[in-house]
Design a protein around this motif. Structure first.
Motif, PDB file in Angstrom:
ATOM      1  N   VAL A  99       0.900  -1.061  -0.002  1.00 46.55           N
ATOM      2  CA  VAL A  99      -0.051  -0.115  -0.134  1.00 46.55           C
ATOM      3  C   VAL A  99       1.214   1.395  -0.046  1.00 46.55           C
ATOM      4  O   VAL A  99       1.763   1.508   0.938  1.00 46.55           O
ATOM      5  CB  VAL A  99      -1.161  -0.083   1.194  1.00 46.55           C
ATOM      6  N   GLN A 100       0.474   2.237  -0.822  1.00 43.70           N
ATOM      7  CA  GLN A 100       1.250   3.214  -1.149  1.00 43.70           C
ATOM      8  C   GLN A 100       0.164   4.714  -0.599  1.00 43.70           C
ATOM      9  O   GLN A 100      -1.196   4.548  -1.223  1.00 43.70           O
ATOM     10  CB  GLN A 100       1.713   3.878  -2.333  1.00 43.70           C
TER      11      GLN A 100
ATOM     12  N   ASP B  16      10.871   8.979   4.079  1.00 45.77           N
ATOM     13  CA  ASP B  16      10.908   9.908   3.126  1.00 45.77           C
ATOM     14  C   ASP B  16      12.007  11.566   3.205  1.00 45.77           C
ATOM     15  O   ASP B  16      11.710  12.334   3.825  1.00 45.77           O
ATOM     16  CB  ASP B  16       9.307  10.879   2.827  1.00 45.77           C
TER      17      ASP B  16
ATOM     18  N   LEU C  90       6.101   6.893   9.334  1.00 48.26           N
ATOM     19  CA  LEU C  90       4.976   5.834   9.290  1.00 48.26           C
ATOM     20  C   LEU C  90       4.386   5.050  10.351  1.00 48.26           C
ATOM     21  O   LEU C  90       5.492   4.252  10.442  1.00 48.26           O
ATOM     22  CB  LEU C  90       6.161   5.353   7.878  1.00 48.26           C
TER      23      LEU C  90
ATOM     24  N   LYS D 276       3.225  13.985   8.160  1.00 49.17           N
ATOM     25  CA  LYS D 276       4.146  14.902   7.549  1.00 49.17           C
ATOM     26  C   LYS D 276       4.740  15.375   9.072  1.00 49.17           C
ATOM     27  O   LYS D 276       4.036  16.021   9.476  1.00 49.17           O
ATOM     28  CB  LYS D 276       3.670  15.236   6.228  1.00 49.17           C
TER      29      LYS D 276
ATOM     30  N   MET E 184      14.674   0.204  -1.099  1.00 53.04           N
ATOM     31  CA  MET E 184      14.820   0.137   1.204  1.00 53.04           C
ATOM     32  C   MET E 184      13.627  -1.240   0.922  1.00 53.04           C
ATOM     33  O   MET E 184      12.631  -2.185   0.624  1.00 53.04           O
ATOM     34  CB  MET E 184      14.315   1.098   1.206  1.00 53.04           C
TER      35      MET E 184
ATOM     36  N   PHE F 180       6.715   4.039  -7.186  1.00 51.57           N
ATOM     37  CA  PHE F 180       7.349   3.051  -6.073  1.00 51.57           C
ATOM     38  C   PHE F 180       7.353   1.393  -7.128  1.00 51.57           C
ATOM     39  O   PHE F 180       6.077   1.527  -7.717  1.00 51.57           O
ATOM     40  CB  PHE F 180       6.609   2.808  -4.873  1.00 51.57           C
TER      41      PHE F 180
ATOM     42  N   LEU G 293       8.097  -1.159   4.740  1.00 52.28           N
ATOM     43  CA  LEU G 293       8.322  -1.283   6.157  1.00 52.28           C
ATOM     44  C   LEU G 293       7.268  -2.280   6.863  1.00 52.28           C
ATOM     45  O   LEU G 293       6.983  -2.816   7.683  1.00 52.28           O
ATOM     46  CB  LEU G 293       8.009   0.024   6.884  1.00 52.28           C
TER      47      LEU G 293
ATOM     48  N   ILE H 244      11.185  -2.713  -1.136  1.00 53.61           N
ATOM     49  CA  ILE H 244      10.592  -2.257  -2.770  1.00 53.61           C
ATOM     50  C   ILE H 244      11.702  -1.146  -3.122  1.00 53.61           C
ATOM     51  O   ILE H 244      12.134  -0.870  -2.566  1.00 53.61           O
ATOM     52  CB  ILE H 244       9.206  -1.311  -2.035  1.00 53.61           C
TER      53      ILE H 244
END
Ligand code: ATP
Ligand code: MG
Ligand code: MG
Length: 290
Positions: free
Chosen positions: A18-19, A245, A231, A94, A78, A27, A81, A36
């Motif tokens: 899931v993005q 990020d 995240l 953020k 990377m 991605f 997660l 990913i």
């Protein structure tokens, strides 16, 4: 070392990844299991590299170098997660009091080209936001958009904003642009936690550890972290949170030192990272103690 990905490899999705935010198509599934690929940015690559040996290394995805796909596009590989979770719920927050770099503001100021895409983004959020002139031109200055956008959300006052939430198999929630008040943000956090006290405590513990690790991190001391996220990921069994990020994380200019906890004034380079972290901690504590 670049490795090629065959189209068949790209199709073999093991689990539904899931993005939450960012551009589609940036991605892909990684070469290695549990990894990913994210479209290469030199700044992010540099951060991923040095973070692997920093005291923050357990709070960032593992980094596995650069990969080239069949079309020649470059990616960083990377750690995924989500890989160790079963039907995870995910939240992207953020962090920081601003999400643009001072250099972006400088650039936008010297080069005032109003943009239609920004006008469209603005009216998608609030049709009444543009001035009469902006409506006529259907264009918005980038500086104007950047400052307006920040004032809508909780970034300025809380030092963080929720970007998106996905609760297990539920639909993705992204309507957080105008959530600004502390109580409203808290309500969203409560929804995400879904009444689990142990989950809230696991997140809280991890954020405490993150805070104390930030304070002794060389990386954290020497960089401004802009547009970076935390995240949050949980399933029925466990909950954890990571920094992601680093596309807008920059080494501080010579002679500039920041506290990460003062509000930003132009040229100070303060990012407010700890303001956001502390507010997240406080809100979680309040939720736990309710
Ligand atoms: P933007 O700058 O618009 O925030 P971006 O293109 O820089 O987007 P990221 O913010 O790094 O992309 O990631 C976008 C989303 O992808 C995150 O919200 C998260 O859902 C997912 N994601 C990113 N990195 C990881 C990771 N290492 N493991 C699992 N999910 C990830
Ligand atoms: Mg992001
Ligand atoms: Mg980014």
């Amino acid at each position: 070392v670049a490795t090629f990905l065959t189209p068949t490899q790209e199709k073999e999705e093991r689990h539904q990844w899931v993005q939450l935010v960012g551009h589609r198509g940036t991605f892909k599934k990684g070469i290695h299991d549990g990894y990913i690929l994210k479209e290469l940015s030199e700044h992010e690559k540099y951060c991923c590299e040095i973070l692997q040996t920093d005291s923050l290394k357990d709070f960032v995805p593992k980094y596995n170098g650069i990969v080239k796909d069949a079309e020649g596009r470059l990616f960083i590989e990377m750690e995924d997660l989500l890989a160790s979770f079963n039907e995870p719920s995910i939240m992207d927050c953020k962090i920081g009091v601003r999400t643009y770099l001072e250099e972006e503001l400088d650039k936008a100021e010297c080069n005032p080209e109003p943009r239609t895409d920004l006008y469209n983004k603005m009216i998608a959020i609030d049709v009444s936001a543009p001035t009469e002139k902006e409506h006529e031109e259907k264009k918005i200055l980038k500086t104007r958009y950047m400052i307006w956008r920040e004032s809508l959300s909780s970034s300025q006052n809380l030092g963080f904003r929720i970007e998106a939430i996905q609760i297990s198999h539920g639909s993705m929630l992204k309507e957080f642009h105008r959530i600004k008040e502390c109580d409203d943000v808290k309500q969203q956090l409560k929804n995400f936690l879904a009444n689990s006290l142990s989950r809230a405590n696991q997140y809280l513990e991890r954020l405490f550890e993150l805070r104390s690790t930030c304070i002794r991190s060389r990386f954290f001391r020497s960089h401004e972290l802009i547009g970076s996220s935390l995240l949050f990921v949980h399933d029925k069994k466990k909950a954890s949170v990571w920094m992601i990020d680093f596309g807008k994380t920059r080494f501080l200019p010579d002679g500039i030192h920041i506290t990460h906890e003062k509000s930003w004034i132009r040229d100070s380079h303060e990012d407010g990272y700890l303001i956001g972290l502390d507010n997240l901690i406080t809100l979680l504590q309040e939720i736990i103690n309710e």
